[in-house]
Design an enzyme around this catalytic site. Sequence first.
Site, PDB file in Angstrom:
ATOM      1  N   PHE A 125      55.097  85.529  46.599  1.00 46.62           N
ATOM      2  CA  PHE A 125      56.161  85.287  46.238  1.00 46.62           C
ATOM      3  C   PHE A 125      56.969  86.383  45.237  1.00 46.62           C
ATOM      4  CE2 PHE A 125      59.872  83.013  44.006  1.00 46.62           C
ATOM      5  CZ  PHE A 125      60.405  82.315  45.018  1.00 46.62           C
ATOM      6  N   TYR A 220      59.051  71.709  39.515  1.00 47.10           N
ATOM      7  CA  TYR A 220      59.932  71.064  40.433  1.00 47.10           C
ATOM      8  C   TYR A 220      59.613  70.860  41.883  1.00 47.10           C
ATOM      9  CZ  TYR A 220      61.449  76.175  40.830  1.00 47.10           C
ATOM     10  OH  TYR A 220      61.254  77.400  41.107  1.00 47.10           O
ATOM     11  N   LYS A 221      58.492  71.438  42.319  1.00 47.45           N
ATOM     12  CA  LYS A 221      58.019  71.452  43.745  1.00 47.45           C
ATOM     13  C   LYS A 221      57.441  70.014  44.116  1.00 47.45           C
ATOM     14  CE  LYS A 221      58.472  76.381  44.235  1.00 47.45           C
ATOM     15  NZ  LYS A 221      57.857  77.550  44.044  1.00 47.45           N
TER      16      LYS A 221
HETATM   17  C1  LIG Z   1      58.631  78.731  43.361  1.00 43.83           C
HETATM   18  C2  LIG Z   1      57.838  79.698  42.978  1.00 43.83           C
HETATM   19  C3  LIG Z   1      58.004  80.458  41.913  1.00 43.83           C
HETATM   20  C4  LIG Z   1      59.292  79.947  40.996  1.00 43.83           C
HETATM   21  O1  LIG Z   1      59.446  80.678  39.735  1.00 43.83           O
HETATM   22  P1  LIG Z   1      60.498  80.089  39.048  1.00 43.83           P
HETATM   23  O2  LIG Z   1      60.404  81.130  37.618  1.00 43.83           O
HETATM   24  O3  LIG Z   1      60.539  78.852  38.555  1.00 43.83           O
HETATM   25  O4  LIG Z   1      61.928  80.794  39.547  1.00 43.83           O
HETATM   26  C5  LIG Z   1      57.079  81.497  41.438  1.00 43.83           C
HETATM   27  N1  LIG Z   1      56.373  81.675  42.023  1.00 43.83           N
HETATM   28  C6  LIG Z   1      55.956  81.127  43.452  1.00 43.83           C
HETATM   29  C7  LIG Z   1      54.469  81.679  44.208  1.00 43.83           C
HETATM   30  C8  LIG Z   1      56.583  80.044  43.730  1.00 43.83           C
HETATM   31  O5  LIG Z   1      56.515  79.561  44.809  1.00 43.83           O
END
Ligand SMILES: *Cc1c(COP(=O)(O)O)cnc(C)c1O
Length: 417
Positions: A125, A220-221
Amino acid sequence: MNRDQALALDAADPLAPLRAHFHLPEGLIYLDGNSLGVMPKHAPARVARAVEQEWGEGLIRSWNDAGWIDQPRRLGDRIAPWIGARPGEVLVADSTSVNLYKVLHAAMQLQQGQRLRIVSERSNFPTDNYVAQSVARAHGGELVLVDAPEEIPALLDERCAVLMLTHVNYRSGRMHDMPLLTRWAQQAGCLAVWDLAHSAGAVPVDLLGSAADFAVGCGYKYLNGGPGAPAFVWVHPRHHGQAFQPLSGWLGHAKPFAFTPDYQPAAGIQQYQCGTPPILGLAALDAALDVFDAATKLGGMAAVRAKSVQLCEAFIETVLQRVPEAAIESPRVAAQRGSQVSLSLPEGIDAYAVMQALIHRGVIGDFRDGTPPLLRFGFTPLYTRFAEVVDAVEHLRAVLNTGQWREPPFAARGAVT
Ligand SMILES: *Cc1c(COP(=O)(O)O)cnc(C)c1O
């Protein structure tokens, strides 16, 4: 799989009662819980209590009287059993990105400048790689990215400080072997940092059993804590008092209310808190974790994982039967897959527009650009039904058969895709 077979699986599903805990909008098939989990029905009342009573009436007294100050640890304790950690080891705070920044710095500092590389995957990500790049540079090092997991072992050498991996890949849903990769990293003297954003609450994770070094994850997932819910951070107890995160705020101080001029880190995971916790966001996440207590009584992670695998397999099987022109872009072996399945479509079919047409029909998955562009479907065992899986595939069939995706409004992209 046909609809009758799906209904039979729903009738036999031990987790079926959990669906009643969620607010699922009428007529919607929601397959995007890997991006934003569904709202637990009692979350509004729990947040309203925090607003109206704890804040409205209790005011500043609520830090003690409503236990606000303990919430980051208390919620961490509630998440701990779902990620193979013990109570007292997990802290709920900040965002995944910020927590990653903390643990990567802490890990780099443990390596004392002897090793300067952070190794990760190009397909990780983006925020993880952006943060890692910044931390590596701050330590005079570099982020090294591999294109395929098979390239990882060769990079675990005396230059590698940290192996940073996301357990379940956000695009493909591919799941790493956490114990194995952690062992390989540590045998080479590297530290293993795991991002559990797409794992926590959906797939089995054993942080202590894997002897991982650090982990972060998302609220939140699959945990359903609400938009922008606070994230979590875990540090192996062997690093407590050894590794220090750089955001040395007052609530990570050993005695925050002594107001001393010098910073003294708190013991244990408390040092990973920086500032004042977001109480309203924590209230929603707290409500969401109640559903996980209910899930514990219905078989816990073993039941969650068994249903997750069944849901993914039902989807794959039905896609193969009904939409043979789609390619399954997630691993076909359940042991190598998280709780999502991604599809790609033949050239000439705009996957973005197809997803928009699906959403228009009441089937919410999402679209992730890249090579190839993906239709992503997340399966949340706590509320997804097998019948919905089969119906979703039928909608995809219809969108492709009718060419509905060619209607102009479906090509227009919003700010968030
Ligand atoms: C959803 C996700 C994030 C989200 O990071 P935020 O700081 O909440 O925006 C980070 N890393 C991965 C691998 C994700 O899937």
